[in-house]
Design a protein around this motif. Structure first.
Motif, PDB file in Angstrom:
ATOM      1  N   THR A 175      27.573  -9.559 -13.213  1.00 53.84           N
ATOM      2  CA  THR A 175      28.307  -9.808 -12.065  1.00 53.84           C
ATOM      3  C   THR A 175      28.271 -11.553 -11.955  1.00 53.84           C
ATOM      4  N   PRO A 176      29.051 -12.146 -11.087  1.00 48.94           N
ATOM      5  CA  PRO A 176      29.022 -13.677 -10.789  1.00 48.94           C
ATOM      6  C   PRO A 176      27.563 -13.942 -10.104  1.00 48.94           C
ATOM      7  N   PHE A 177      27.160 -13.143  -9.344  1.00 46.89           N
ATOM      8  CA  PHE A 177      25.764 -13.463  -8.958  1.00 46.89           C
ATOM      9  C   PHE A 177      24.648 -13.265  -9.927  1.00 46.89           C
ATOM     10  N   LEU A 178      24.605 -12.191 -10.620  1.00 48.36           N
ATOM     11  CA  LEU A 178      23.616 -12.284 -11.754  1.00 48.36           C
ATOM     12  C   LEU A 178      23.630 -13.148 -12.815  1.00 48.36           C
ATOM     13  N   ALA A 179      24.857 -13.631 -12.870  1.00 48.70           N
ATOM     14  CA  ALA A 179      25.292 -14.924 -14.119  1.00 48.70           C
ATOM     15  C   ALA A 179      24.614 -16.094 -13.391  1.00 48.70           C
ATOM     16  N   LEU A 180      24.942 -16.174 -12.372  1.00 52.96           N
ATOM     17  CA  LEU A 180      24.383 -17.464 -11.812  1.00 52.96           C
ATOM     18  C   LEU A 180      22.627 -17.456 -11.609  1.00 52.96           C
ATOM     19  N   LEU A 181      22.130 -16.377 -11.319  1.00 47.56           N
ATOM     20  CA  LEU A 181      20.669 -16.386 -11.476  1.00 47.56           C
ATOM     21  C   LEU A 181      20.050 -16.645 -12.693  1.00 47.56           C
ATOM     22  N   LYS A 182      20.877 -15.997 -13.693  1.00 49.26           N
ATOM     23  CA  LYS A 182      20.450 -15.966 -15.359  1.00 49.26           C
ATOM     24  C   LYS A 182      20.497 -17.487 -15.587  1.00 49.26           C
ATOM     25  N   THR A 183      21.898 -18.257 -15.087  1.00 48.43           N
ATOM     26  CA  THR A 183      21.930 -19.498 -15.402  1.00 48.43           C
ATOM     27  C   THR A 183      20.795 -20.533 -15.030  1.00 48.43           C
ATOM     28  N   ILE A 184      20.437 -20.236 -13.808  1.00 48.91           N
ATOM     29  CA  ILE A 184      19.473 -21.314 -13.203  1.00 48.91           C
ATOM     30  C   ILE A 184      18.081 -20.623 -13.496  1.00 48.91           C
ATOM     31  N   GLY A 185      17.565 -19.759 -14.241  1.00 43.82           N
ATOM     32  CA  GLY A 185      16.591 -19.255 -14.620  1.00 43.82           C
ATOM     33  C   GLY A 185      15.859 -18.220 -13.936  1.00 43.82           C
ATOM     34  N   GLN A 186      16.482 -17.535 -12.964  1.00 46.29           N
ATOM     35  CA  GLN A 186      15.761 -16.747 -11.966  1.00 46.29           C
ATOM     36  C   GLN A 186      15.872 -15.228 -12.328  1.00 46.29           C
ATOM     37  N   PHE A 187      16.409 -14.982 -13.556  1.00 48.66           N
ATOM     38  CA  PHE A 187      16.768 -13.657 -13.706  1.00 48.66           C
ATOM     39  C   PHE A 187      15.735 -13.091 -14.767  1.00 48.66           C
ATOM     40  N   PHE A 188      14.938 -12.137 -13.944  1.00 46.17           N
ATOM     41  CA  PHE A 188      13.794 -11.526 -14.937  1.00 46.17           C
ATOM     42  C   PHE A 188      12.784 -12.600 -15.386  1.00 46.17           C
ATOM     43  N   LEU A 221      24.209   2.344  -9.254  1.00 48.25           N
ATOM     44  CA  LEU A 221      23.576   1.148  -9.288  1.00 48.25           C
ATOM     45  C   LEU A 221      22.148   1.157  -8.723  1.00 48.25           C
ATOM     46  N   ASN A 222      21.023   0.683  -9.446  1.00 47.25           N
ATOM     47  CA  ASN A 222      19.871   0.661  -8.800  1.00 47.25           C
ATOM     48  C   ASN A 222      19.228  -0.737  -8.586  1.00 47.25           C
ATOM     49  N   GLN A 223      18.866  -1.199  -7.575  1.00 52.31           N
ATOM     50  CA  GLN A 223      18.388  -2.796  -7.234  1.00 52.31           C
ATOM     51  C   GLN A 223      17.178  -2.724  -6.559  1.00 52.31           C
ATOM     52  N   ALA A 224      16.251  -3.608  -7.017  1.00 48.59           N
ATOM     53  CA  ALA A 224      15.153  -3.868  -6.266  1.00 48.59           C
ATOM     54  C   ALA A 224      14.962  -5.572  -6.863  1.00 48.59           C
ATOM     55  N   PRO A 225      14.135  -6.293  -5.945  1.00 49.46           N
ATOM     56  CA  PRO A 225      14.117  -7.894  -6.169  1.00 49.46           C
ATOM     57  C   PRO A 225      13.869  -8.007  -7.667  1.00 49.46           C
ATOM     58  N   PHE A 226      14.637  -8.455  -8.321  1.00 51.35           N
ATOM     59  CA  PHE A 226      14.294  -8.940  -9.780  1.00 51.35           C
ATOM     60  C   PHE A 226      14.582  -7.731 -10.765  1.00 51.35           C
ATOM     61  N   TYR A 227      15.445  -6.677 -10.155  1.00 52.18           N
ATOM     62  CA  TYR A 227      15.771  -5.552 -11.153  1.00 52.18           C
ATOM     63  C   TYR A 227      16.976  -4.982 -10.354  1.00 52.18           C
ATOM     64  N   PHE A 228      17.899  -5.118 -11.542  1.00 53.28           N
ATOM     65  CA  PHE A 228      19.192  -4.824 -11.420  1.00 53.28           C
ATOM     66  C   PHE A 228      19.544  -3.786 -12.708  1.00 53.28           C
ATOM     67  N   SER A 229      20.035  -2.815 -12.157  1.00 51.04           N
ATOM     68  CA  SER A 229      20.366  -1.505 -13.451  1.00 51.04           C
ATOM     69  C   SER A 229      21.549  -0.694 -13.112  1.00 51.04           C
ATOM     70  N   GLN A 230      22.347  -0.508 -13.905  1.00 51.22           N
ATOM     71  CA  GLN A 230      23.685   0.027 -13.876  1.00 51.22           C
ATOM     72  C   GLN A 230      23.427   1.204 -14.738  1.00 51.22           C
ATOM     73  N   LEU A 231      23.172   2.492 -14.033  1.00 53.17           N
ATOM     74  CA  LEU A 231      22.967   3.619 -14.746  1.00 53.17           C
ATOM     75  C   LEU A 231      24.422   4.596 -14.905  1.00 53.17           C
ATOM     76  N   ILE A 232      24.441   4.850 -16.014  1.00 56.98           N
ATOM     77  CA  ILE A 232      25.696   5.678 -16.287  1.00 56.98           C
ATOM     78  C   ILE A 232      25.719   6.891 -17.230  1.00 56.98           C
ATOM     79  N   GLU A 233      26.215   8.246 -16.728  1.00 54.38           N
ATOM     80  CA  GLU A 233      25.890   9.142 -17.564  1.00 54.38           C
ATOM     81  C   GLU A 233      27.415   9.386 -18.046  1.00 54.38           C
ATOM     82  N   PHE A 234      27.344   9.438 -19.427  1.00 55.63           N
ATOM     83  CA  PHE A 234      28.620   9.976 -20.086  1.00 55.63           C
ATOM     84  C   PHE A 234      28.537  11.279 -20.711  1.00 55.63           C
ATOM     85  N   ARG A 235      29.668  12.030 -20.648  1.00 51.88           N
ATOM     86  CA  ARG A 235      29.988  13.257 -21.348  1.00 51.88           C
ATOM     87  C   ARG A 235      30.913  13.508 -22.294  1.00 51.88           C
TER      88      ARG A 235
END
Length: 237
Positions: A175-188, A221-235
């Protein structure tokens, strides 16, 4: 970048992951995925977020009502956060694998401590690329963070080839937001973190599964501070 350079980078990153999760990374994540109080606020929130993802997977699996007839591959099992509950639910078999030998050994130790039927479990140190076999359901949670987009899509195709019916994956979504966080070093964030963290475009993951005959059945989509995870079940079609 040439294909040779890309392969060299891929192998270097894999070596970093193995070294990290057999050393300081194992100590840190073993503590996070436990009941230990020796965690900081960020680590506690990651624990909460990851557990949400595991709980959702278990709920989806239990809804089928045929767990005792299912064989599972837990690809990137970590310390057994999913493998152990699957075994306790009476799964026909659970193949727990991880690139880190320390993680696999901890999963086995926890399984023994819990009194689980080890005859229905296998423990294997392996990267995703080397996994072989045929399973009712293949699950790969929060592992693709170590893979760039193209490599993650290739792994989805490979994991689909191991599954007869279902593939369940989770990944950090672009997401643009997570991309920004990653760029400025605040992602995980975290001290002594030596592995790279990648965010992935969901469309590429979905298209990769489709190429192997799997379609999206549900997502969350599961979210917690410093945790973002897209969960998908494929069949499988």
């Amino acid at each position: 970048m040439t294909s040779e350079s890309q392969n060299q980078l891929k192998q270097a990153e894999k070596a970093d992951v193995v070294k990290y999760f057999n050393g300081t990374g194992f100590e840190r994540w073993n503590r996070i995925y436990s009941n230990s109080d020796d965690v900081n606020k960020v680590q506690r929130n990651i624990r909460i977020g990851h557990q949400k993802t595991v709980d959702d997977v278990l709920l989806w699996i239990k809804e089928s009502g045929r767990v005792s007839e299912m064989s599972f591959c837990d690809a990137g099992c970590g310390v057994g956060s999913l493998s152990l509950p699957l075994a306790s639910l009476g799964a026909a078999s659970v193949a727990a694998s991880d690139i880190s030998q320390a993680m696999v050994e901890e999963t086995r130790r926890r399984a023994e401590l819990a009194g689980l039927d080890l005859d229905r479990m296998t423990f294997n140190t392996s990267d995703l690329e080397s996994l072989r076999g045929s399973f009712h359901t293949v699950v790969c949670l929060d592992v693709f963070i170590h893979y760039q987009q193209k490599a993650a899509e290739e792994m989805v195709e490979h994991l689909c080839s191991l599954s007869r019916e279902k593939l369940i994956v989770s990944f950090a979504p672009y997401t643009p937001f997570l991309a920004l966080l990653k760029t400025i070093g605040q992602f995980f964030p975290g001290p002594s973190k030596t592995t790279r963290a990648y965010i992935l475009r969901e469309s590429g993951i979905v298209d990769a599964a489709k190429r192997k005959g799997f379609n999206v059945f549900r997502r969350k989509l599961n979210q917690a501070p410093f945790y973002f995870s897209q969960l998908i079940e494929f069949r499988k079609n």
